[in-house]
Design a protein around this motif. Structure first.
Motif, PDB file in Angstrom:
ATOM      1  N   GLU A  38       0.829  -1.201   0.000  1.00  0.00           N
ATOM      2  CA  GLU A  38       0.000   0.000   0.000  1.00  0.00           C
ATOM      3  C   GLU A  38       0.863   1.250   0.000  1.00  0.00           C
ATOM      4  O   GLU A  38       1.983   1.241   0.502  1.00  0.00           O
ATOM      5  CB  GLU A  38      -0.914   0.038   1.245  1.00  0.00           C
ATOM      6  CG  GLU A  38      -1.849  -1.135   1.407  1.00  0.00           C
ATOM      7  CD  GLU A  38      -1.305  -2.165   2.352  1.00  0.00           C
ATOM      8  OE1 GLU A  38      -2.129  -2.872   2.975  1.00  0.00           O
ATOM      9  OE2 GLU A  38      -0.069  -2.272   2.480  1.00  0.00           O
ATOM     10  N   CYS A  80      -2.696   0.184  -3.985  1.00  0.00           N
ATOM     11  CA  CYS A  80      -2.246  -1.138  -3.556  1.00  0.00           C
ATOM     12  C   CYS A  80      -1.658  -1.835  -4.777  1.00  0.00           C
ATOM     13  O   CYS A  80      -2.404  -2.197  -5.692  1.00  0.00           O
ATOM     14  CB  CYS A  80      -3.393  -1.936  -2.975  1.00  0.00           C
ATOM     15  SG  CYS A  80      -2.975  -3.664  -2.617  1.00  0.00           S
ATOM     16  N   TRP A 136     -10.412  -3.119   0.595  1.00  0.00           N
ATOM     17  CA  TRP A 136      -9.727  -2.262   1.564  1.00  0.00           C
ATOM     18  C   TRP A 136     -10.392  -2.462   2.928  1.00  0.00           C
ATOM     19  O   TRP A 136     -11.619  -2.429   3.029  1.00  0.00           O
ATOM     20  CB  TRP A 136      -9.825  -0.799   1.170  1.00  0.00           C
ATOM     21  CG  TRP A 136      -8.984  -0.425  -0.001  1.00  0.00           C
ATOM     22  CD1 TRP A 136      -9.391  -0.291  -1.298  1.00  0.00           C
ATOM     23  CD2 TRP A 136      -7.594  -0.119   0.009  1.00  0.00           C
ATOM     24  NE1 TRP A 136      -8.337   0.066  -2.093  1.00  0.00           N
ATOM     25  CE2 TRP A 136      -7.218   0.188  -1.317  1.00  0.00           C
ATOM     26  CE3 TRP A 136      -6.619  -0.075   1.003  1.00  0.00           C
ATOM     27  CZ2 TRP A 136      -5.904   0.533  -1.665  1.00  0.00           C
ATOM     28  CZ3 TRP A 136      -5.325   0.261   0.663  1.00  0.00           C
ATOM     29  CH2 TRP A 136      -4.973   0.571  -0.657  1.00  0.00           C
ATOM     30  N   CYS A 179      -4.767  -3.303   2.446  1.00  0.00           N
ATOM     31  CA  CYS A 179      -5.172  -3.921   1.187  1.00  0.00           C
ATOM     32  C   CYS A 179      -5.325  -5.422   1.418  1.00  0.00           C
ATOM     33  O   CYS A 179      -4.524  -6.028   2.138  1.00  0.00           O
ATOM     34  CB  CYS A 179      -4.081  -3.637   0.163  1.00  0.00           C
ATOM     35  SG  CYS A 179      -4.321  -4.385  -1.444  1.00  0.00           S
TER      36      CYS A 179
END
Length: 120
Positions: free
Chosen positions: A5, A21, A35, A95
């Motif tokens: 990320e 990401c 997320w 992520c």
């Protein structure tokens, strides 16, 4: 297989940030992604998820209308555009990948997280 990320930081309330990401490996385009975020003293929660092709998305009620999740499979990258940020959005954002559909999240693969801090 790795998720990295970026894009976190400190922003004033009402401001915007875009998280990215980046995924390694060819699995990216075959997986739904998501997320998540975790604020101090709270459980990790789903923020948004997106299908493997990017056509379907879902959002937590708290971010609907303010956040937008998207992905670029050619670049193996997922994004989270965050607008109208509020102090309550302060958290570490993670992520996630590895689930077959956006309704099966979280998958087994996590990034290291990126800090988002919203000042009032």
């Amino acid at each position: 297989v790795q998720l990295v990320e970026s894009g976190g930081g400190l922003v004033q309330a009402g401001g915007s940030l875009r998280l990215s990401c980046a995924a390694s490996g060819s699995f990216f385009r075959f997986n739904a992604m998501a997320w998540y975020r975790q604020a101090p003293g709270k459980q990790r929660e789903l923020v948004a998820a997106i299908s493997s092709g990017g056509r379907s998305t879902m959002y937590a009620d708290s971010v609907k209308g303010r956040f937008t999740i998207s992905r670029d499979n050619a670049k193996n990258t997922m994004y989270l555009q965050m607008n109208s940020l509020e102090p309550e959005d302060t958290a570490v954002y993670f992520c996630n990948a590895g689930s077959r559909t956006l309704y099966d999240t979280p998958g087994s693969i996590w990034g290291q997280g990126t800090q988002v801090t919203v000042s009032s």
